[in-house]
Scaffold this motif. Sequence first.
Motif, PDB file in Angstrom:
ATOM      1  N   ALA A   1      38.359  43.573  25.414  1.00 13.21           N
ATOM      2  CA  ALA A   1      37.334  44.315  26.053  1.00 13.21           C
ATOM      3  C   ALA A   1      37.481  44.242  27.740  1.00 13.21           C
ATOM      4  O   ALA A   1      36.735  45.055  28.296  1.00 13.21           O
ATOM      5  CB  ALA A   1      35.884  43.485  25.681  1.00 13.21           C
ATOM      6  N   SER A   2      38.290  43.364  28.191  1.00 13.27           N
ATOM      7  CA  SER A   2      38.354  43.216  29.722  1.00 13.27           C
ATOM      8  C   SER A   2      39.645  42.569  29.876  1.00 13.27           C
ATOM      9  O   SER A   2      40.272  41.999  29.272  1.00 13.27           O
ATOM     10  CB  SER A   2      37.225  42.386  30.108  1.00 13.27           C
ATOM     11  OG  SER A   2      37.337  41.071  29.598  1.00 13.27           O
ATOM     12  N   PHE A   3      40.321  42.791  31.472  1.00  6.80           N
ATOM     13  CA  PHE A   3      41.127  42.123  32.037  1.00  6.80           C
ATOM     14  C   PHE A   3      40.700  41.479  33.143  1.00  6.80           C
ATOM     15  O   PHE A   3      39.722  42.103  33.815  1.00  6.80           O
ATOM     16  CB  PHE A   3      42.413  43.184  32.002  1.00  6.80           C
ATOM     17  CG  PHE A   3      43.666  42.750  32.945  1.00  6.80           C
ATOM     18  CD1 PHE A   3      44.268  42.143  32.162  1.00  6.80           C
ATOM     19  CD2 PHE A   3      43.663  43.038  34.357  1.00  6.80           C
ATOM     20  CE1 PHE A   3      45.511  41.258  32.692  1.00  6.80           C
ATOM     21  CE2 PHE A   3      44.764  42.330  34.861  1.00  6.80           C
ATOM     22  CZ  PHE A   3      45.807  41.736  33.925  1.00  6.80           C
ATOM     23  N   MET A   4      41.138  40.451  33.486  1.00  5.70           N
ATOM     24  CA  MET A   4      40.732  39.585  34.731  1.00  5.70           C
ATOM     25  C   MET A   4      41.743  38.940  35.242  1.00  5.70           C
ATOM     26  O   MET A   4      42.778  38.443  34.814  1.00  5.70           O
ATOM     27  CB  MET A   4      39.763  38.770  34.197  1.00  5.70           C
ATOM     28  CG  MET A   4      39.291  37.826  35.144  1.00  5.70           C
ATOM     29  SD  MET A   4      37.818  36.741  34.650  1.00  5.70           S
ATOM     30  CE  MET A   4      38.647  35.601  33.411  1.00  5.70           C
TER      31      MET A   4
ATOM     32  N   LEU B   1      30.699  54.052  37.031  1.00  5.01           N
ATOM     33  CA  LEU B   1      32.058  54.048  37.452  1.00  5.01           C
ATOM     34  C   LEU B   1      32.132  53.770  38.868  1.00  5.01           C
ATOM     35  O   LEU B   1      32.532  54.536  39.552  1.00  5.01           O
ATOM     36  CB  LEU B   1      32.713  55.404  36.906  1.00  5.01           C
ATOM     37  CG  LEU B   1      32.660  55.676  35.350  1.00  5.01           C
ATOM     38  CD1 LEU B   1      33.322  56.921  35.310  1.00  5.01           C
ATOM     39  CD2 LEU B   1      33.280  54.437  34.624  1.00  5.01           C
ATOM     40  N   MET B   2      31.903  52.431  39.057  1.00  5.66           N
ATOM     41  CA  MET B   2      31.750  51.791  40.318  1.00  5.66           C
ATOM     42  C   MET B   2      32.560  50.681  40.447  1.00  5.66           C
ATOM     43  O   MET B   2      32.876  50.182  39.532  1.00  5.66           O
ATOM     44  CB  MET B   2      30.245  52.014  41.073  1.00  5.66           C
ATOM     45  CG  MET B   2      29.325  51.121  40.009  1.00  5.66           C
ATOM     46  SD  MET B   2      27.526  51.406  40.416  1.00  5.66           S
ATOM     47  CE  MET B   2      27.107  50.038  39.467  1.00  5.66           C
ATOM     48  N   VAL B   3      32.258  49.809  41.532  1.00  4.03           N
ATOM     49  CA  VAL B   3      32.780  48.485  41.925  1.00  4.03           C
ATOM     50  C   VAL B   3      31.451  47.786  42.376  1.00  4.03           C
ATOM     51  O   VAL B   3      30.948  48.030  43.344  1.00  4.03           O
ATOM     52  CB  VAL B   3      33.762  48.360  42.907  1.00  4.03           C
ATOM     53  CG1 VAL B   3      34.207  46.969  43.178  1.00  4.03           C
ATOM     54  CG2 VAL B   3      34.998  49.379  42.502  1.00  4.03           C
ATOM     55  N   SER B   4      31.386  46.744  41.664  1.00  2.45           N
ATOM     56  CA  SER B   4      30.429  45.672  42.188  1.00  2.45           C
ATOM     57  C   SER B   4      30.859  44.485  42.813  1.00  2.45           C
ATOM     58  O   SER B   4      31.868  43.871  42.222  1.00  2.45           O
ATOM     59  CB  SER B   4      29.365  45.057  41.098  1.00  2.45           C
ATOM     60  OG  SER B   4      29.949  44.313  40.170  1.00  2.45           O
TER      61      SER B   4
ATOM     62  N   VAL C   1      38.695  39.396  40.032  1.00  5.60           N
ATOM     63  CA  VAL C   1      38.570  40.935  39.864  1.00  5.60           C
ATOM     64  C   VAL C   1      38.717  41.045  38.222  1.00  5.60           C
ATOM     65  O   VAL C   1      39.686  40.878  37.558  1.00  5.60           O
ATOM     66  CB  VAL C   1      39.764  41.660  40.278  1.00  5.60           C
ATOM     67  CG1 VAL C   1      39.453  43.147  40.231  1.00  5.60           C
ATOM     68  CG2 VAL C   1      39.896  41.370  41.873  1.00  5.60           C
ATOM     69  N   ARG C   2      37.625  41.767  37.738  1.00  2.00           N
ATOM     70  CA  ARG C   2      37.486  42.070  36.375  1.00  2.00           C
ATOM     71  C   ARG C   2      37.262  43.504  35.915  1.00  2.00           C
ATOM     72  O   ARG C   2      36.306  43.977  36.516  1.00  2.00           O
ATOM     73  CB  ARG C   2      36.278  41.126  35.844  1.00  2.00           C
ATOM     74  CG  ARG C   2      35.890  41.135  34.289  1.00  2.00           C
ATOM     75  CD  ARG C   2      34.905  40.426  33.750  1.00  2.00           C
ATOM     76  NE  ARG C   2      35.092  38.868  33.870  1.00  2.00           N
ATOM     77  CZ  ARG C   2      34.414  38.291  34.716  1.00  2.00           C
ATOM     78  NH1 ARG C   2      33.740  38.719  35.650  1.00  2.00           N
ATOM     79  NH2 ARG C   2      34.611  36.863  35.143  1.00  2.00           N
TER      80      ARG C   2
ATOM     81  N   VAL D   1      33.746  48.045  37.388  1.00  3.16           N
ATOM     82  CA  VAL D   1      34.783  46.919  37.832  1.00  3.16           C
ATOM     83  C   VAL D   1      34.075  45.877  38.582  1.00  3.16           C
ATOM     84  O   VAL D   1      33.223  46.026  39.713  1.00  3.16           O
ATOM     85  CB  VAL D   1      35.806  47.591  38.814  1.00  3.16           C
ATOM     86  CG1 VAL D   1      36.823  46.383  39.421  1.00  3.16           C
ATOM     87  CG2 VAL D   1      36.659  48.275  37.703  1.00  3.16           C
ATOM     88  N   GLN D   2      34.304  44.596  38.439  1.00  2.91           N
ATOM     89  CA  GLN D   2      33.491  43.441  39.055  1.00  2.91           C
ATOM     90  C   GLN D   2      34.501  42.644  40.219  1.00  2.91           C
ATOM     91  O   GLN D   2      35.384  42.290  39.505  1.00  2.91           O
ATOM     92  CB  GLN D   2      33.006  42.494  37.983  1.00  2.91           C
ATOM     93  CG  GLN D   2      31.691  43.301  37.483  1.00  2.91           C
ATOM     94  CD  GLN D   2      31.386  42.516  36.017  1.00  2.91           C
ATOM     95  OE1 GLN D   2      32.111  41.676  35.491  1.00  2.91           O
ATOM     96  NE2 GLN D   2      30.237  42.649  35.792  1.00  2.91           N
TER      97      GLN D   2
END
Length: 663
Positions: A494-497, A322-325, A420-421, A409-410
């Motif tokens: 599965a995702s929001f971008m 649960l971090m940001v790359s 931002v994904r 979060v990427q």
Amino acid sequence: MRLGGGGRSAYDERVQGNGECAVGGEYEQGDAPAVVIVEQAGERHENDAGESDDDDHVEYWASQLRTYFALTSHLLRILLVRVRSRWWDRNVGVEAVKETLAVLRRMGGEPARIEAKRAAGGMPKSVRETLSAFSNTDGGTILLGVDEASGFSLVELTDPPALRDALVQMSRDDITPPLQISVEVVEVEDRWLVVAEVPPAQADQRPVYVTAQGISGGSYLRGGDGDRHMTEAEIALVMAARTQPLYDREVVDGTTVQDLDDEALRRTLRRIRSGFPKLAQSDDATVHFRLGITAGRSADAPLTLAGLLAYGQFPQQYFPQLMVSVVVHSPDSASGTRFLDNQTIRGSIPEMIETTLSMLRRNLAVRAVISDRGSRIDEVEYPLEAVREALVNALMHRDYSPVTRGTQVQVELFPDRLVVRSPGGLYGGVTVDELGEAGISSSRNAVLASLLADTYLPSSNELVAENRSSGIPAMLAVARSRGLPRPSFRSSIASFMVTMARSELLNPETRRWIAGLGAHLPTPAHQIAVAMLHEDYLTNEMLRQWGVDRVTAGQVLRDLVEQGLALKEGGRRYARYVLDPAVSGRSEAPDLFSALPGELTPDVGQALKTRGEATAGELAEATGLSRRAVQNHLRTMMEAGTIDAVGPTRSPKRRYRWIGIVD
């Protein structure tokens, strides 16, 4: 179009012959009593009139004539409205089908929201999968009597009304939950077609599945140009979204308030107590519990996930992913440096937001602009206010269910765009096309969103979030004020971008491309619309968000279709517009992605290598690039011999297969 195939279609009237006239052939049940009232009133007054004098008798009949003409006028108005309504349903429906066929033939394939079936031998069973797929995504249109293999020519249907009824029955009997679809038989090009509009299912009704195949094997999604099975993870995510998720309220075993940042928590408590006297009189443990920070009233109560994420000293001790790359891609592939910067950001949500923004600021160029007052202002190439809103939304509204806790979060900074994904798609029935509209909001993590609305960023007096449905409207407002393209939003289960473009909407290259089209674009709204189409699809609402009123936006979009610049996809309710594929051949239009170095190609190549084979639409969904950009990369890899393809060149169903480097 009639719901559920009810009523008589144009086919029924013309082919089966019911002898009904165009005007006045039918009466509503409520129409007849009005005439009867006149007759009954006449009898009553005639009886009364026999006992009256001549003046009363004349006045009575004058009154009756006035009533008669008033009611006749009323009935004629009713009939006129009904005739107009019938004409509108038939003719507008036919025109919509004609537009759809034109789109199919010009594209040489099916867009995501259209499915054409030959159906000459009866109802294809595969329509069940399409009903499920359309219902589980954004809805769509089914055309029966259209042959894709012969260039979307029309075929002779043996019994169109029976086919219509079979489709209605299939949608009710073969699908769980049963669907309410709109079906009609229409005549186009001297052929009868069955046309069905399938609306998207409500969030609490998904997944919609083929009953005989069961929920795990019969749930489908629309994947660019075809139907595909939902994965077990996708089904789990959809099931979880049927009701308000409570994952942010989950107890984190082994934690206590000792795991929280004391200063960050005290700042929040001071703010809340100052605005709510009842909490001001309560002890800290009670306030922690009532706010959802802890799971109990005692001083040693464990933390909730929301409390840990908002104020924890190091939440990654319990949830490592649960971090940001953050990755910054190099603009120069020849340098041998793949990434200019590559960091993993940890800490509480406020800390991750602040650290990520600081890192991006270091890697963004600054340009000097002159304000209206003549003063010099330094502007970062991407408006940090918009970047911050995108980052806050990603961390606050991401999916925190066990299925996605292994995904971070990427944030990726490319030479031409910022992406931002976050895990988990839009929640609560909100669609991508509705984003930015006033009042459109749905919070997946209610407790976390409430906490962050009263939580400060570590090094400032700014709150992390407003929790007022203002995040995306603020992003759009900043982009519009800076002359940038509208941020692009993509949502899947599965995702929001979110993708933000670096160049201005009407930059010099785009202006040269527009000029090369040789089109009649008389207003700034026309130019804005074409520029937006060059970047992405377009809707009436998206144009209005850029300052164009609804009526003008509709006229502009119709103009672009008539000039062959745009194609309309979807029905009246879900209409969106895309750039006509033929436009790319009219001039040397610059493609913002094709000009990028080859270093970016592995985004597409890696996705294809991982999948083995895929369509351009599936790769666009996986990488976040536009379909056109994906096709450019695929063309490059085809020339290099690393992939091959099966299917017609212009068909959306054309599949690409990874074969590796050829020696």
